[in-house]
Design a protein around this motif. Structure first.
Motif, PDB file in Angstrom:
ATOM      1  N   GLY A 180       0.778  -1.227   0.000  1.00 21.63           N
ATOM      2  CA  GLY A 180       0.000   0.000   0.000  1.00 21.63           C
ATOM      3  C   GLY A 180       0.812   1.280   0.000  1.00 21.63           C
ATOM      4  N   VAL A 181       2.105   1.181  -0.301  1.00 20.92           N
ATOM      5  CA  VAL A 181       2.946   2.379  -0.346  1.00 20.92           C
ATOM      6  C   VAL A 181       2.897   2.938  -1.772  1.00 20.92           C
ATOM      7  CG1 VAL A 181       5.271   3.299  -0.008  1.00 20.92           C
ATOM      8  CG2 VAL A 181       4.467   1.396   1.410  1.00 20.92           C
ATOM      9  N   PRO A 182       2.382   4.162  -1.943  1.00 18.54           N
ATOM     10  CA  PRO A 182       2.250   4.705  -3.292  1.00 18.54           C
ATOM     11  C   PRO A 182       3.594   5.164  -3.869  1.00 18.54           C
ATOM     12  CG  PRO A 182       1.482   6.303  -1.691  1.00 18.54           C
ATOM     13  CD  PRO A 182       1.823   5.047  -0.931  1.00 18.54           C
ATOM     14  N   ARG A 183       3.649   5.196  -5.167  1.00 21.45           N
ATOM     15  CA  ARG A 183       4.852   5.639  -5.884  1.00 21.45           C
ATOM     16  C   ARG A 183       5.214   7.078  -5.498  1.00 21.45           C
ATOM     17  NH1 ARG A 183       3.948   4.378 -11.576  1.00 21.45           N
ATOM     18  NH2 ARG A 183       4.533   2.301 -10.947  1.00 21.45           N
ATOM     19  N   ARG A 184       4.194   7.888  -5.240  1.00 23.61           N
ATOM     20  CA  ARG A 184       4.412   9.286  -4.867  1.00 23.61           C
ATOM     21  C   ARG A 184       5.313   9.405  -3.642  1.00 23.61           C
ATOM     22  NH1 ARG A 184       1.243  13.279  -1.288  1.00 23.61           N
ATOM     23  NH2 ARG A 184       0.983  11.422  -0.053  1.00 23.61           N
ATOM     24  N   SER A 185       5.115   8.552  -2.655  1.00 17.03           N
ATOM     25  CA  SER A 185       5.933   8.598  -1.439  1.00 17.03           C
ATOM     26  C   SER A 185       7.376   8.215  -1.732  1.00 17.03           C
ATOM     27  CB  SER A 185       5.345   7.665  -0.372  1.00 17.03           C
ATOM     28  OG  SER A 185       4.081   8.132   0.027  1.00 17.03           O
ATOM     29  N   MET A 186       7.562   7.234  -2.619  1.00 18.33           N
ATOM     30  CA  MET A 186       8.919   6.832  -2.993  1.00 18.33           C
ATOM     31  C   MET A 186       9.624   7.958  -3.748  1.00 18.33           C
ATOM     32  SD  MET A 186       9.400   3.910  -1.686  1.00 18.33           S
ATOM     33  CE  MET A 186      10.867   3.360  -2.519  1.00 18.33           C
ATOM     34  N   ILE A 187       8.901   8.613  -4.634  1.00 16.31           N
ATOM     35  CA  ILE A 187       9.493   9.720  -5.393  1.00 16.31           C
ATOM     36  C   ILE A 187       9.867  10.854  -4.452  1.00 16.31           C
ATOM     37  CG2 ILE A 187       8.993  11.527  -7.098  1.00 16.31           C
ATOM     38  CD1 ILE A 187       7.323   9.369  -8.593  1.00 16.31           C
ATOM     39  N   PHE A 188       8.994  11.158  -3.514  1.00 20.30           N
ATOM     40  CA  PHE A 188       9.298  12.204  -2.538  1.00 20.30           C
ATOM     41  C   PHE A 188      10.522  11.825  -1.709  1.00 20.30           C
ATOM     42  CE2 PHE A 188       8.458  14.885   1.231  1.00 20.30           C
ATOM     43  CZ  PHE A 188       8.349  16.116   0.590  1.00 20.30           C
ATOM     44  N   GLY A 189      10.623  10.549  -1.334  1.00 21.00           N
ATOM     45  CA  GLY A 189      11.794  10.077  -0.589  1.00 21.00           C
ATOM     46  C   GLY A 189      13.073  10.214  -1.397  1.00 21.00           C
ATOM     47  N   VAL A 190      13.018   9.847  -2.676  1.00 18.35           N
ATOM     48  CA  VAL A 190      14.191   9.970  -3.543  1.00 18.35           C
ATOM     49  C   VAL A 190      14.598  11.436  -3.680  1.00 18.35           C
ATOM     50  CG1 VAL A 190      15.010   9.701  -5.917  1.00 18.35           C
ATOM     51  CG2 VAL A 190      13.833   7.823  -4.783  1.00 18.35           C
ATOM     52  N   LEU A 191      13.620  12.307  -3.892  1.00 15.79           N
ATOM     53  CA  LEU A 191      13.926  13.731  -4.034  1.00 15.79           C
ATOM     54  C   LEU A 191      14.557  14.299  -2.765  1.00 15.79           C
ATOM     55  CD1 LEU A 191      10.802  14.984  -6.008  1.00 15.79           C
ATOM     56  CD2 LEU A 191      13.130  14.622  -6.878  1.00 15.79           C
ATOM     57  N   LEU A 192      13.999  13.954  -1.605  1.00 16.53           N
ATOM     58  CA  LEU A 192      14.577  14.441  -0.356  1.00 16.53           C
ATOM     59  C   LEU A 192      15.939  13.786  -0.096  1.00 16.53           C
ATOM     60  CD1 LEU A 192      13.629  16.607   1.535  1.00 16.53           C
ATOM     61  CD2 LEU A 192      12.705  14.848   3.028  1.00 16.53           C
ATOM     62  N   GLY A 193      16.112  12.553  -0.565  1.00 17.81           N
ATOM     63  CA  GLY A 193      17.420  11.909  -0.459  1.00 17.81           C
ATOM     64  C   GLY A 193      18.475  12.627  -1.280  1.00 17.81           C
TER      65      GLY A 193
ATOM     66  N   GLN B 177       1.610  12.653   5.790  1.00 16.77           N
ATOM     67  CA  GLN B 177       0.642  13.594   5.209  1.00 16.77           C
ATOM     68  C   GLN B 177      -0.535  12.833   4.597  1.00 16.77           C
ATOM     69  OE1 GLN B 177       0.186  14.177   1.571  1.00 16.77           O
ATOM     70  NE2 GLN B 177      -1.449  15.591   2.136  1.00 16.77           N
ATOM     71  N   ARG B 178      -0.240  11.713   3.954  1.00 16.53           N
ATOM     72  CA  ARG B 178      -1.298  10.946   3.282  1.00 16.53           C
ATOM     73  C   ARG B 178      -2.171  10.186   4.279  1.00 16.53           C
ATOM     74  NH1 ARG B 178      -2.111   5.659   0.989  1.00 16.53           N
ATOM     75  NH2 ARG B 178      -0.202   4.884   1.938  1.00 16.53           N
ATOM     76  N   LEU B 179      -1.544   9.545   5.265  1.00 14.40           N
ATOM     77  CA  LEU B 179      -2.277   8.656   6.180  1.00 14.40           C
ATOM     78  C   LEU B 179      -2.744   9.343   7.461  1.00 14.40           C
ATOM     79  CD1 LEU B 179       0.050   5.555   5.774  1.00 14.40           C
ATOM     80  CD2 LEU B 179      -2.205   5.896   4.759  1.00 14.40           C
ATOM     81  N   ARG B 180      -2.139  10.468   7.806  1.00 10.42           N
ATOM     82  CA  ARG B 180      -2.497  11.224   9.016  1.00 10.42           C
ATOM     83  C   ARG B 180      -2.317  10.409  10.299  1.00 10.42           C
ATOM     84  NH1 ARG B 180      -2.517  15.813   6.536  1.00 10.42           N
ATOM     85  NH2 ARG B 180      -4.252  16.278   5.166  1.00 10.42           N
ATOM     86  N   ALA B 181      -1.373   9.463  10.291  1.00 10.18           N
ATOM     87  CA  ALA B 181      -1.125   8.651  11.482  1.00 10.18           C
ATOM     88  C   ALA B 181       0.345   8.252  11.521  1.00 10.18           C
ATOM     89  CB  ALA B 181      -2.004   7.412  11.473  1.00 10.18           C
ATOM     90  N   HIS B 182       0.979   8.484  12.658  1.00 16.05           N
ATOM     91  CA  HIS B 182       2.405   8.176  12.802  1.00 16.05           C
ATOM     92  C   HIS B 182       2.696   6.689  12.596  1.00 16.05           C
ATOM     93  CE1 HIS B 182       6.398   7.685  14.487  1.00 16.05           C
ATOM     94  NE2 HIS B 182       5.894   6.853  15.374  1.00 16.05           N
ATOM     95  N   GLY B 183       1.934   5.835  13.236  1.00 10.33           N
ATOM     96  CA  GLY B 183       2.195   4.392  13.159  1.00 10.33           C
ATOM     97  C   GLY B 183       2.111   3.853  11.740  1.00 10.33           C
ATOM     98  N   ALA B 184       1.087   4.238  11.035  1.00  9.12           N
ATOM     99  CA  ALA B 184       0.917   3.768   9.650  1.00  9.12           C
ATOM    100  C   ALA B 184       1.998   4.346   8.741  1.00  9.12           C
ATOM    101  CB  ALA B 184      -0.459   4.161   9.134  1.00  9.12           C
ATOM    102  N   ALA B 185       2.368   5.609   8.975  1.00 12.84           N
ATOM    103  CA  ALA B 185       3.428   6.227   8.171  1.00 12.84           C
ATOM    104  C   ALA B 185       4.753   5.529   8.424  1.00 12.84           C
ATOM    105  CB  ALA B 185       3.534   7.720   8.481  1.00 12.84           C
ATOM    106  N   TRP B 186       5.023   5.186   9.675  1.00  9.28           N
ATOM    107  CA  TRP B 186       6.274   4.505  10.004  1.00  9.28           C
ATOM    108  C   TRP B 186       6.295   3.097   9.398  1.00  9.28           C
ATOM    109  CZ3 TRP B 186      10.970   5.251  10.602  1.00  9.28           C
ATOM    110  CH2 TRP B 186      11.823   4.317  11.188  1.00  9.28           C
ATOM    111  N   THR B 187       5.169   2.417   9.404  1.00  7.83           N
ATOM    112  CA  THR B 187       5.085   1.088   8.786  1.00  7.83           C
ATOM    113  C   THR B 187       5.375   1.179   7.287  1.00  7.83           C
ATOM    114  OG1 THR B 187       3.506   0.330  10.440  1.00  7.83           O
ATOM    115  CG2 THR B 187       3.579  -0.902   8.377  1.00  7.83           C
TER     116      THR B 187
END
Length: 161
Positions: free
Chosen positions: A77-90, A116-126
């Motif tokens: 359930g991890v969208p491509r958008r989050s990976m792209i944002f991670g790469v850009l910040l990397g 930002q997408r999930l509005r929950a720390h635990g789910a974002a960390w997962t």
């Protein structure tokens, strides 16, 4: 001349493999370029067969390193958008904090996007843990393909040529 090129090719292949683990250089491409230069200088059928095998091994690893993690991230359930944002910040992190910034920026980018997408720390960390795991899988796949190509080259240098 051939001995010097063979030694330099070996060094470049090693640096390329190191560049896969510490992503500063385009590791697989550097290794493949070194094998190509060696094949050109070698001027033999063996050199070109070794190069062709290495193209297949490295090419396959380049495809598989994107396909397998992408599928597993989609399943998690991890969208491509989050990976792209991670790469850009990397990438930004790499320039802001040399050497280690990429390793800080990528997970931070994925986490911030997922928070930002999930509005929950635990789910974002997962989601971030899934992204980090699959990034490691991607690196291992590329490392395996390039190491196998390096082994083919080394066997040809030591036993055939």
């Amino acid at each position: 001349m051939q001995t010097a090129v063979t030694v330099l090719a070996g060094i470049a292949i090693f640096v390329g493999i190191a560049g896969i683990v510490l992503p500063v250089l385009p590791g697989a491409l550097l290794s493949l370029a070194a094998i190509l230069v060696w094949a050109i200088v070698e001027r033999s059928a063996t050199g070109w067969v070794v190069f062709a095998i290495c193209v297949v091994l490295i090419g396959a690893s380049q495809v598989v390193k994107y396909v397998v993690p992408e599928r597993r991230l989609r399943e998690a359930g991890v969208p491509r958008r989050s990976m792209i944002f991670g790469v850009l910040l990397g990438i930004v992190g790499f320039f802001v904090i040399p050497l280690v910034g990429m390793f800080i920026g990528f997970p931070l980018g994925v986490y911030l996007s997922e928070a930002q997408r999930l509005r929950a720390h635990g789910a974002a960390w997962t989601s971030t843990k899934h992204a980090l795991r699959e990034t490691g899988v991607s690196i291992l796949i590329e490392l395996l393909g390039t190491s196998l190509a390096a082994a083919v080259w080394l066997v040809a240098v030591l036993f055939v040529v």
